[in-house]
Design a protein around this motif. Sequence first.
Motif, PDB file in Angstrom:
ATOM      1  N   ARG A  39       8.135 -10.734   9.205  1.00  0.00           N
ATOM      2  CA  ARG A  39       6.767 -11.114   9.526  1.00  0.00           C
ATOM      3  C   ARG A  39       5.902 -11.169   8.262  1.00  0.00           C
ATOM      4  O   ARG A  39       5.971 -10.280   7.428  1.00  0.00           O
ATOM      5  CB  ARG A  39       6.148 -10.107  10.471  1.00  0.00           C
ATOM      6  CG  ARG A  39       6.677 -10.251  11.849  1.00  0.00           C
ATOM      7  CD  ARG A  39       5.832  -9.444  12.757  1.00  0.00           C
ATOM      8  NE  ARG A  39       6.340  -9.569  14.100  1.00  0.00           N
ATOM      9  CZ  ARG A  39       5.808  -9.012  15.122  1.00  0.00           C
ATOM     10  NH1 ARG A  39       4.736  -8.264  14.965  1.00  0.00           N
ATOM     11  NH2 ARG A  39       6.306  -9.161  16.309  1.00  0.00           N
ATOM     12  N   PRO A  40       5.051 -12.183   8.160  1.00  0.00           N
ATOM     13  CA  PRO A  40       4.170 -12.252   6.968  1.00  0.00           C
ATOM     14  C   PRO A  40       3.034 -11.245   7.103  1.00  0.00           C
ATOM     15  O   PRO A  40       2.548 -10.972   8.190  1.00  0.00           O
ATOM     16  CB  PRO A  40       3.644 -13.674   6.985  1.00  0.00           C
ATOM     17  CG  PRO A  40       3.734 -14.107   8.404  1.00  0.00           C
ATOM     18  CD  PRO A  40       4.913 -13.370   8.998  1.00  0.00           C
ATOM     19  N   ARG A  41       2.654 -10.728   5.978  1.00  0.00           N
ATOM     20  CA  ARG A  41       1.543  -9.778   5.952  1.00  0.00           C
ATOM     21  C   ARG A  41       0.230 -10.568   5.853  1.00  0.00           C
ATOM     22  O   ARG A  41       0.113 -11.488   5.047  1.00  0.00           O
ATOM     23  CB  ARG A  41       1.650  -8.844   4.755  1.00  0.00           C
ATOM     24  CG  ARG A  41       2.925  -8.099   4.702  1.00  0.00           C
ATOM     25  CD  ARG A  41       2.724  -6.801   5.396  1.00  0.00           C
ATOM     26  NE  ARG A  41       4.003  -6.071   5.327  1.00  0.00           N
ATOM     27  CZ  ARG A  41       4.195  -4.980   5.977  1.00  0.00           C
ATOM     28  NH1 ARG A  41       3.250  -4.485   6.708  1.00  0.00           N
ATOM     29  NH2 ARG A  41       5.334  -4.368   5.906  1.00  0.00           N
ATOM     30  N   ILE A  42      -0.727 -10.189   6.644  1.00  0.00           N
ATOM     31  CA  ILE A  42      -2.025 -10.863   6.647  1.00  0.00           C
ATOM     32  C   ILE A  42      -3.003  -9.976   5.884  1.00  0.00           C
ATOM     33  O   ILE A  42      -3.168  -8.803   6.187  1.00  0.00           O
ATOM     34  CB  ILE A  42      -2.525 -11.106   8.077  1.00  0.00           C
ATOM     35  CG1 ILE A  42      -1.533 -11.993   8.826  1.00  0.00           C
ATOM     36  CG2 ILE A  42      -3.916 -11.713   8.052  1.00  0.00           C
ATOM     37  CD1 ILE A  42      -1.863 -12.187  10.274  1.00  0.00           C
ATOM     38  N   ALA A  43      -3.663 -10.587   4.892  1.00  0.00           N
ATOM     39  CA  ALA A  43      -4.636  -9.839   4.088  1.00  0.00           C
ATOM     40  C   ALA A  43      -5.970  -9.794   4.827  1.00  0.00           C
ATOM     41  O   ALA A  43      -6.311 -10.719   5.568  1.00  0.00           O
ATOM     42  CB  ALA A  43      -4.819 -10.517   2.740  1.00  0.00           C
ATOM     43  N   PRO A  44      -6.722  -8.726   4.655  1.00  0.00           N
ATOM     44  CA  PRO A  44      -8.025  -8.661   5.311  1.00  0.00           C
ATOM     45  C   PRO A  44      -8.961  -9.736   4.724  1.00  0.00           C
ATOM     46  O   PRO A  44      -8.816 -10.119   3.564  1.00  0.00           O
ATOM     47  CB  PRO A  44      -8.534  -7.259   5.004  1.00  0.00           C
ATOM     48  CG  PRO A  44      -7.764  -6.823   3.821  1.00  0.00           C
ATOM     49  CD  PRO A  44      -6.463  -7.544   3.871  1.00  0.00           C
ATOM     50  N   PRO A  45      -9.884 -10.230   5.504  1.00  0.00           N
ATOM     51  CA  PRO A  45     -10.766 -11.294   5.008  1.00  0.00           C
ATOM     52  C   PRO A  45     -11.656 -10.782   3.872  1.00  0.00           C
ATOM     53  O   PRO A  45     -12.059  -9.619   3.862  1.00  0.00           O
ATOM     54  CB  PRO A  45     -11.597 -11.689   6.229  1.00  0.00           C
ATOM     55  CG  PRO A  45     -11.550 -10.507   7.121  1.00  0.00           C
ATOM     56  CD  PRO A  45     -10.223  -9.841   6.874  1.00  0.00           C
ATOM     57  N   ALA A  46     -11.921 -11.676   2.948  1.00  0.00           N
ATOM     58  CA  ALA A  46     -12.779 -11.327   1.817  1.00  0.00           C
ATOM     59  C   ALA A  46     -14.234 -11.315   2.286  1.00  0.00           C
ATOM     60  O   ALA A  46     -14.654 -12.158   3.075  1.00  0.00           O
ATOM     61  CB  ALA A  46     -12.609 -12.335   0.695  1.00  0.00           C
ATOM     62  N   VAL A  47     -14.989 -10.393   1.799  1.00  0.00           N
ATOM     63  CA  VAL A  47     -16.385 -10.272   2.167  1.00  0.00           C
ATOM     64  C   VAL A  47     -17.212 -11.102   1.173  1.00  0.00           C
ATOM     65  O   VAL A  47     -17.174 -10.854  -0.034  1.00  0.00           O
ATOM     66  CB  VAL A  47     -16.842  -8.807   2.149  1.00  0.00           C
ATOM     67  CG1 VAL A  47     -18.319  -8.700   2.483  1.00  0.00           C
ATOM     68  CG2 VAL A  47     -16.001  -7.986   3.105  1.00  0.00           C
ATOM     69  N   LEU A  48     -17.905 -12.094   1.695  1.00  0.00           N
ATOM     70  CA  LEU A  48     -18.741 -12.947   0.862  1.00  0.00           C
ATOM     71  C   LEU A  48     -20.172 -12.409   0.841  1.00  0.00           C
ATOM     72  O   LEU A  48     -20.652 -11.901   1.845  1.00  0.00           O
ATOM     73  CB  LEU A  48     -18.732 -14.390   1.393  1.00  0.00           C
ATOM     74  CG  LEU A  48     -17.375 -15.085   1.397  1.00  0.00           C
ATOM     75  CD1 LEU A  48     -17.506 -16.451   2.062  1.00  0.00           C
ATOM     76  CD2 LEU A  48     -16.856 -15.230  -0.002  1.00  0.00           C
ATOM     77  N   PRO A  49     -20.851 -12.543  -0.280  1.00  0.00           N
ATOM     78  CA  PRO A  49     -22.232 -12.046  -0.310  1.00  0.00           C
ATOM     79  C   PRO A  49     -23.138 -12.957   0.515  1.00  0.00           C
ATOM     80  O   PRO A  49     -23.017 -14.171   0.488  1.00  0.00           O
ATOM     81  CB  PRO A  49     -22.604 -12.102  -1.790  1.00  0.00           C
ATOM     82  CG  PRO A  49     -21.678 -13.105  -2.377  1.00  0.00           C
ATOM     83  CD  PRO A  49     -20.417 -13.048  -1.564  1.00  0.00           C
ATOM     84  N   THR A  50     -24.000 -12.349   1.274  1.00  0.00           N
ATOM     85  CA  THR A  50     -24.940 -13.115   2.094  1.00  0.00           C
ATOM     86  C   THR A  50     -26.314 -13.038   1.441  1.00  0.00           C
ATOM     87  O   THR A  50     -26.743 -11.963   1.020  1.00  0.00           O
ATOM     88  CB  THR A  50     -25.004 -12.554   3.522  1.00  0.00           C
ATOM     89  OG1 THR A  50     -25.353 -11.175   3.450  1.00  0.00           O
ATOM     90  CG2 THR A  50     -23.678 -12.720   4.231  1.00  0.00           C
ATOM     91  N   PRO A  51     -26.999 -14.159   1.339  1.00  0.00           N
ATOM     92  CA  PRO A  51     -28.316 -14.120   0.704  1.00  0.00           C
ATOM     93  C   PRO A  51     -29.315 -13.361   1.558  1.00  0.00           C
ATOM     94  O   PRO A  51     -29.331 -13.474   2.774  1.00  0.00           O
ATOM     95  CB  PRO A  51     -28.700 -15.595   0.576  1.00  0.00           C
ATOM     96  CG  PRO A  51     -27.754 -16.361   1.420  1.00  0.00           C
ATOM     97  CD  PRO A  51     -26.589 -15.473   1.725  1.00  0.00           C
ATOM     98  N   GLY A  52     -30.125 -12.564   0.913  1.00  0.00           N
ATOM     99  CA  GLY A  52     -31.164 -11.835   1.606  1.00  0.00           C
ATOM    100  C   GLY A  52     -30.748 -10.444   2.029  1.00  0.00           C
ATOM    101  O   GLY A  52     -31.598  -9.613   2.282  1.00  0.00           O
TER     102      GLY A  52
END
Length: 178
Positions: A39-52
Motif C-alpha cells: 500500500r502507498p503511504r499518503i502524506a498529510p496535506p501541507a498547510v498553506l498560509p491564509t491571508p489575514g
Amino acid sequence: MSAALKSYVPRPVPSRRGASAAQTQADLHYGSAVPTEARPRIAPPAVLPTPGVDAPHPVVRRLGQLHLVSSALAGSLVALTLISYGTSVYINRQLSQASQQLNRLQRSEQQLTTANEVLKNHLAQQVEGDDMGFQPPQPGSVIFLKPAPQATLALSNPAPTSAIGRLALPKVDVPLGY
C-alpha cells in the motif's frame, strides 16, 4: 447486500510504531487481502498560509500598500487623461466654430465694404452730372470762423501748465474754414 449500504469512513494513517498492528486490524476489519508493504503511504496535506489569519510579513505588507497606491495613481492618471482629451476635443470644436464665424463675418465685411464703395461711386457720378444742380464750392461762399478766446474755455479744475501745454492744439494763424 448489506455490504453495499456501508459507507466509507477514512481513517487516519497510524504512525510507524503501531502501523503494523493497526494495519493488520484494519485489513481484517475491511477484508483487505493486500499486504501492508504494497500500500502507498499518503502524506498529510501541507498547510498553506491564509491571508489575514497570521500577521503578514512587513515586506508583504509594504508590497500591498505599494499595490494600492500604484492602483490609485494609475486610475487617477487614466481619469486625468480622459478629462484632458475631452477638454482638448471641446476646445478644438469651439475654436473651429469661432473660426467659421470669423470667416463669415470677414466675408460680410468685404461685401459691406464693396456695397459702400459702389454707393459712394454712384453718388459721385450723380453729383458730377448737372441734373441735380450741384455746383462745386466757390471760395467766396466759404464761411470762416475765428477760434474762441481762451478765457471762455476755462476748465472747472485748472490743470498744470505742463499738462495744458501738452494737450493744447498748435496755434494756427490761418482761420478755420467750414
